[in-house]
Design an enzyme around this catalytic site. Structure first.
Site, PDB file in Angstrom:
ATOM      1  N   GLU A  38      33.831  -7.161 -10.943  1.00  0.00           N
ATOM      2  CA  GLU A  38      32.473  -6.621 -10.810  1.00  0.00           C
ATOM      3  C   GLU A  38      31.588  -7.702 -10.176  1.00  0.00           C
ATOM      4  O   GLU A  38      31.734  -8.893 -10.507  1.00  0.00           O
ATOM      5  CB  GLU A  38      31.989  -6.304 -12.240  1.00  0.00           C
ATOM      6  N   LYS A 109      28.096   2.382 -11.185  1.00  0.00           N
ATOM      7  CA  LYS A 109      28.298   2.258 -12.640  1.00  0.00           C
ATOM      8  C   LYS A 109      27.315   3.129 -13.426  1.00  0.00           C
ATOM      9  O   LYS A 109      26.095   3.073 -13.208  1.00  0.00           O
ATOM     10  CB  LYS A 109      28.123   0.782 -13.031  1.00  0.00           C
ATOM     11  N   CYS A 142      33.590  -2.170 -15.670  1.00  0.00           N
ATOM     12  CA  CYS A 142      33.392  -2.936 -16.893  1.00  0.00           C
ATOM     13  C   CYS A 142      33.044  -2.078 -18.114  1.00  0.00           C
ATOM     14  O   CYS A 142      33.889  -1.402 -18.645  1.00  0.00           O
ATOM     15  CB  CYS A 142      32.374  -4.043 -16.657  1.00  0.00           C
ATOM     16  N   VAL A 169      32.362 -10.076 -21.371  1.00  0.00           N
ATOM     17  CA  VAL A 169      31.866 -11.209 -22.165  1.00  0.00           C
ATOM     18  C   VAL A 169      32.215 -11.079 -23.650  1.00  0.00           C
ATOM     19  O   VAL A 169      32.105 -12.050 -24.393  1.00  0.00           O
ATOM     20  CB  VAL A 169      30.334 -11.382 -22.011  1.00  0.00           C
TER      21      VAL A 169
HETATM   22  C1  ACM Z   1      29.745  -5.491 -18.470  1.00  0.00           C
HETATM   23  O1  ACM Z   1      29.672  -4.274 -18.373  1.00  0.00           O
HETATM   24  N1  ACM Z   1      29.631  -6.282 -17.409  1.00  0.00           N
HETATM   25  C2  ACM Z   1      29.978  -6.124 -19.779  1.00  0.00           C
END
Ligand code: ACM
Length: 231
Positions: A38, A109, A142, A169
């Site tokens: 990402e 996203k 992500c 993370v």
């Molecule tokens: C994320 O969605 N970058 C944790």
């Protein structure tokens, strides 16, 4: 189809160097499909929407997408990569799919994580599947990992593989959850995470690496270290 992740260490704002490092890394891998993290070109820890707008690029006309297209043509590869996309006044956390010099599509996203909600517009369209060499590829990004429904959308559209650029993370939750996502949807998953740390403003983020490829039978076909750049 041979598939791979490229686990990189983007330095915030050093777009040229980040793109160069990623393309150099994937040049060395014998794979038909390679997935990058990402926001692989910019880094993650944006401080404001204005800052995102300064770095966000057009898709497919921006410089990063152009370089991905050129590299995919030269290497005869298919590449999925995450970047900040600008469309008019909107900015999206986007994954792009390019194959052998052709732009095939994007995914914006939907499940924005934490402060991302202040930084990016939320994607407004369901993810799609794209045919590449007889295989149906979908993309998610992500934090989408936490929402089984969106994986189901791609499975019902016939996805064989879901490419999953990430900047994770939290400690390993996603990597473990991906076994279930792969199994329940009968798909291969390729999570391409980043490594390293970012300290900007009040952010101090440490990324967890451990990129991985999971089969529909929950086998982990490949997995990376938690702190090394590797492909
Ligand atoms: C994320 O969605 N970058 C944790």
């Amino acid at each position: 189809m041979k598939i791979a992740y490229a686990q990189t260490y983007p330095r915030f704002g050093e777009v040229q160097a980040n793109v160069a490092e990623a393309l150099e890394l994937i040049r060395g891998v014998d794979a038909d499909l390679v997935v990058l993290p990402e926001l692989f070109n910019t880094g993650y820890a944006f401080l404001s929407k204005e800052e995102v707008k300064r770095f966000a690029e057009g898709v497919p006309d921006g410089e990063t997408c152009r370089m991905l297209l050129e590299e995919s043509r030269k290497q005869g590869k298919t590449i999925v990569a995450g970047l900040a996309e600008r469309e008019g006044e909107a900015v999206y956390n986007t994954a792009v799919l390019v194959s052998k010099g052709r732009f095939l599509g994007l995914y914006r996203k939907i499940h924005l994580f934490n402060r991302e909600k202040l930084l990016f517009n939320k994607g407004g369209a369901e993810p799609k599947v794209f045919w590449v060499d007889g295989v149906r590829i979908g993309m998610l990004i992500c934090f989408d990992w936490l929402f089984p429904e969106i994986w189901r959308v791609l499975a019902l559209k016939g996805a064989d593989i879901v490419a999953h650029p990430a900047n994770l993370v939290l400690p390993n939750y996603c990597q473990r959850a991906m076994l279930a996502r792969a199994f329940e949807n009968h798909i291969y998953t390729i999570t391409a995470n980043r490594v390293g740390e970012e300290k900007r403003g009040t952010y101090h983020l440490k990324y967890t690496g451990r990129s991985q490829i999971v089969s529909p039978k929950m086998d982990i076909l490949a997995s990376a270290s938690e702190d090394q750049v590797e492909c």
